[in-house]
Design a protein around this motif. Sequence first.
Motif, PDB file in Angstrom:
ATOM      1  N   LEU A 203       0.889  -1.158  -0.005  1.00  0.00           N
ATOM      2  CA  LEU A 203       0.009  -0.096   0.066  1.00  0.00           C
ATOM      3  C   LEU A 203       1.016   1.328   0.101  1.00  0.00           C
ATOM      4  N   THR A 204       2.117   1.044   0.488  1.00  0.00           N
ATOM      5  CA  THR A 204       2.931   2.298   0.681  1.00  0.00           C
ATOM      6  C   THR A 204       4.056   2.300  -0.540  1.00  0.00           C
ATOM      7  N   LYS A 205       3.793   3.163  -1.281  1.00  0.00           N
ATOM      8  CA  LYS A 205       4.722   3.000  -2.579  1.00  0.00           C
ATOM      9  C   LYS A 205       5.992   3.645  -2.265  1.00  0.00           C
ATOM     10  N   PRO A 206       7.218   3.119  -2.967  1.00  0.00           N
ATOM     11  CA  PRO A 206       8.648   3.717  -2.620  1.00  0.00           C
ATOM     12  C   PRO A 206       8.634   5.368  -2.830  1.00  0.00           C
ATOM     13  N   GLY A 207       9.197   5.871  -1.565  1.00  0.00           N
ATOM     14  CA  GLY A 207       9.309   7.481  -1.495  1.00  0.00           C
ATOM     15  C   GLY A 207       8.435   7.851  -0.570  1.00  0.00           C
ATOM     16  N   VAL A 208       7.194   7.234  -0.424  1.00  0.00           N
ATOM     17  CA  VAL A 208       6.110   7.579   0.354  1.00  0.00           C
ATOM     18  C   VAL A 208       6.450   7.379   1.820  1.00  0.00           C
ATOM     19  N   GLU A 209       6.287   8.561   2.644  1.00  0.00           N
ATOM     20  CA  GLU A 209       6.395   8.206   4.202  1.00  0.00           C
ATOM     21  C   GLU A 209       5.146   7.643   4.759  1.00  0.00           C
ATOM     22  N   PRO A 210       5.476   6.384   5.248  1.00  0.00           N
ATOM     23  CA  PRO A 210       4.176   5.631   5.702  1.00  0.00           C
ATOM     24  C   PRO A 210       3.471   6.139   6.778  1.00  0.00           C
ATOM     25  N   HIS A 211       3.861   7.020   7.576  1.00  0.00           N
ATOM     26  CA  HIS A 211       3.021   7.430   8.744  1.00  0.00           C
ATOM     27  C   HIS A 211       1.776   8.220   8.564  1.00  0.00           C
ATOM     28  N   ASP A 212       2.163   8.988   7.398  1.00  0.00           N
ATOM     29  CA  ASP A 212       0.987   9.788   6.792  1.00  0.00           C
ATOM     30  C   ASP A 212       0.175   9.543   5.655  1.00  0.00           C
ATOM     31  N   LEU A 213       0.318   8.027   5.258  1.00  0.00           N
ATOM     32  CA  LEU A 213      -0.251   7.340   4.104  1.00  0.00           C
ATOM     33  C   LEU A 213      -1.720   7.607   3.935  1.00  0.00           C
ATOM     34  N   GLU A 214      -2.351   7.936   3.035  1.00  0.00           N
ATOM     35  CA  GLU A 214      -3.762   7.853   2.566  1.00  0.00           C
ATOM     36  C   GLU A 214      -4.194   6.936   1.726  1.00  0.00           C
ATOM     37  N   ILE A 215      -5.081   6.027   1.899  1.00  0.00           N
ATOM     38  CA  ILE A 215      -5.361   5.082   1.132  1.00  0.00           C
ATOM     39  C   ILE A 215      -6.508   5.689   0.038  1.00  0.00           C
ATOM     40  N   THR A 216      -5.949   5.206  -1.400  1.00  0.00           N
ATOM     41  CA  THR A 216      -7.086   5.560  -2.363  1.00  0.00           C
ATOM     42  C   THR A 216      -8.042   4.600  -2.673  1.00  0.00           C
ATOM     43  N   PRO A 217      -9.108   4.724  -3.345  1.00  0.00           N
ATOM     44  CA  PRO A 217     -10.235   3.879  -3.425  1.00  0.00           C
ATOM     45  C   PRO A 217      -9.800   2.761  -4.279  1.00  0.00           C
ATOM     46  N   LYS A 218      -8.723   3.006  -5.196  1.00  0.00           N
ATOM     47  CA  LYS A 218      -8.426   1.695  -6.118  1.00  0.00           C
ATOM     48  C   LYS A 218      -7.597   0.769  -4.948  1.00  0.00           C
ATOM     49  N   GLN A 219      -6.682   1.431  -3.891  1.00  0.00           N
ATOM     50  CA  GLN A 219      -6.102   0.624  -3.017  1.00  0.00           C
ATOM     51  C   GLN A 219      -6.829  -0.334  -2.164  1.00  0.00           C
ATOM     52  N   THR A 220      -8.140   0.377  -1.849  1.00  0.00           N
ATOM     53  CA  THR A 220      -9.032  -0.081  -1.096  1.00  0.00           C
ATOM     54  C   THR A 220      -9.747  -1.086  -1.770  1.00  0.00           C
ATOM     55  N   GLY A 221      -9.869  -1.293  -3.011  1.00  0.00           N
ATOM     56  CA  GLY A 221     -10.497  -2.306  -3.739  1.00  0.00           C
ATOM     57  C   GLY A 221      -9.436  -3.580  -3.754  1.00  0.00           C
ATOM     58  N   GLN A 222      -8.072  -3.230  -3.995  1.00  0.00           N
ATOM     59  CA  GLN A 222      -7.078  -4.369  -4.242  1.00  0.00           C
ATOM     60  C   GLN A 222      -6.934  -5.007  -2.737  1.00  0.00           C
ATOM     61  N   LEU A 223      -7.112  -4.120  -1.783  1.00  0.00           N
ATOM     62  CA  LEU A 223      -7.122  -4.810  -0.300  1.00  0.00           C
ATOM     63  C   LEU A 223      -8.051  -5.923  -0.208  1.00  0.00           C
ATOM     64  N   GLY A 224      -9.321  -5.416  -0.566  1.00  0.00           N
ATOM     65  CA  GLY A 224     -10.264  -6.226  -0.418  1.00  0.00           C
ATOM     66  C   GLY A 224     -10.154  -7.489  -1.162  1.00  0.00           C
TER      67      GLY A 224
ATOM     68  N   ALA B 103      -4.615   5.138   8.420  1.00  0.00           N
ATOM     69  CA  ALA B 103      -5.710   4.789   7.590  1.00  0.00           C
ATOM     70  C   ALA B 103      -5.531   3.418   6.808  1.00  0.00           C
ATOM     71  N   VAL B 104      -4.473   2.792   7.155  1.00  0.00           N
ATOM     72  CA  VAL B 104      -4.333   1.229   6.825  1.00  0.00           C
ATOM     73  C   VAL B 104      -5.171   0.623   7.846  1.00  0.00           C
ATOM     74  N   ASP B 105      -5.121   0.779   9.121  1.00  0.00           N
ATOM     75  CA  ASP B 105      -5.953   0.205  10.187  1.00  0.00           C
ATOM     76  C   ASP B 105      -7.435   0.222   9.976  1.00  0.00           C
ATOM     77  N   LYS B 106      -7.682   1.318   9.486  1.00  0.00           N
ATOM     78  CA  LYS B 106      -9.251   1.439   9.210  1.00  0.00           C
ATOM     79  C   LYS B 106      -9.741   0.764   8.026  1.00  0.00           C
ATOM     80  N   ALA B 107      -8.761   0.824   6.891  1.00  0.00           N
ATOM     81  CA  ALA B 107      -9.085   0.077   5.482  1.00  0.00           C
ATOM     82  C   ALA B 107      -9.123  -1.507   5.823  1.00  0.00           C
ATOM     83  N   VAL B 108      -8.132  -2.006   6.786  1.00  0.00           N
ATOM     84  CA  VAL B 108      -8.029  -3.369   6.961  1.00  0.00           C
ATOM     85  C   VAL B 108      -9.352  -3.845   7.768  1.00  0.00           C
ATOM     86  N   ALA B 109      -9.735  -3.099   8.829  1.00  0.00           N
ATOM     87  CA  ALA B 109     -10.742  -3.449   9.484  1.00  0.00           C
ATOM     88  C   ALA B 109     -12.228  -3.592   8.668  1.00  0.00           C
ATOM     89  N   GLN B 110     -12.210  -2.820   7.477  1.00  0.00           N
ATOM     90  CA  GLN B 110     -13.505  -2.803   6.551  1.00  0.00           C
ATOM     91  C   GLN B 110     -13.303  -3.686   5.435  1.00  0.00           C
TER      92      GLN B 110
END
Length: 325
Positions: A65-86, A100-107
Amino acid sequence: MNVRRLIPAAALAGAVALGATALTACSGAGAGTGKDGKLDVMSSFYPMQFLAEQIGKDHVKVDTLTKPGVEPHDLEITPKQTGQLGEADVVLYLKGLQPAVDKAVAQSGVKHVVDAAKLTELEVHGSSGHAHEGEAGHTEGEEGHDHAHGEAGEDPHVWLDPVKYAEVAKGVGAALEKADPDHAADYRKNTDELLGKLTALDTEFKDGLRNTASKTFITTHSAFGYLAERYGLDQEGISGVDPESEPSPARMKELQAVAKKDNVSTVFFETLASDKTAKTLATDTGLKTDVLDPLEGITDKSQGADYFEVMRSNLKNLQKALGSK
């Protein structure tokens, strides 16, 4: 926690059971696989991705979910990533690091979810990197730490301690075995190989940092509490566990006093966050700067191509800064 030696075999074996419990709502059957026959694993950020790749190898397809160069603490999940996660067969994350990841995983509704925070004991670290008395351990239902203040909650940066990372690896291996029992023997073999490499890395750190002129290091990001505790060092963080938080003038003045008292030679910064505060402190105190990488992501600026290479670069930089003998 014993900070001088690797966890015994019995403790590692116990992590297998932890790995099993970290899987939520698992049935006895293996997870579904993609069209290529591989297990689809979604990881939250690089340290989890690395474990999945090292243990799963040819049997898994790993995305993050966290692409190279992105600071993971502040990650925001895109709708596309939410779909991939599911759609993933297995989700591997570390609760408390990325809200943001905690919330997306829970759902997500994914059957096989592995929370790395349940595979090892989390601790609360102060500015010196040591666990607070009576506050160690992970409590079910806690939401993790305050991202601006490391002392306000549990420290999630367990991967920077090779011993604790080995505990997590053991649990991840057990989880992949459960999700894909047809390849359980390979996952077990790959896990054992990875544990051997982590054992060797732990030995390198113990030997390399045993005799140093100073035990104190100053770093932008208070991510190295477990590493400091493991190898008898003192971490002094400019900011808290969130590398983007701004230190107060009082904290900067305090760090200047620490640098003078403890013969600190170097202020460390990292590759994914701003080095502004580190350079300001170094200028004000006449100190050098160098990189200490919290390994939250690998980019072309990283001092190494993977976890082991960057950790060995960190060791060399610490040895140089602390005056290893």
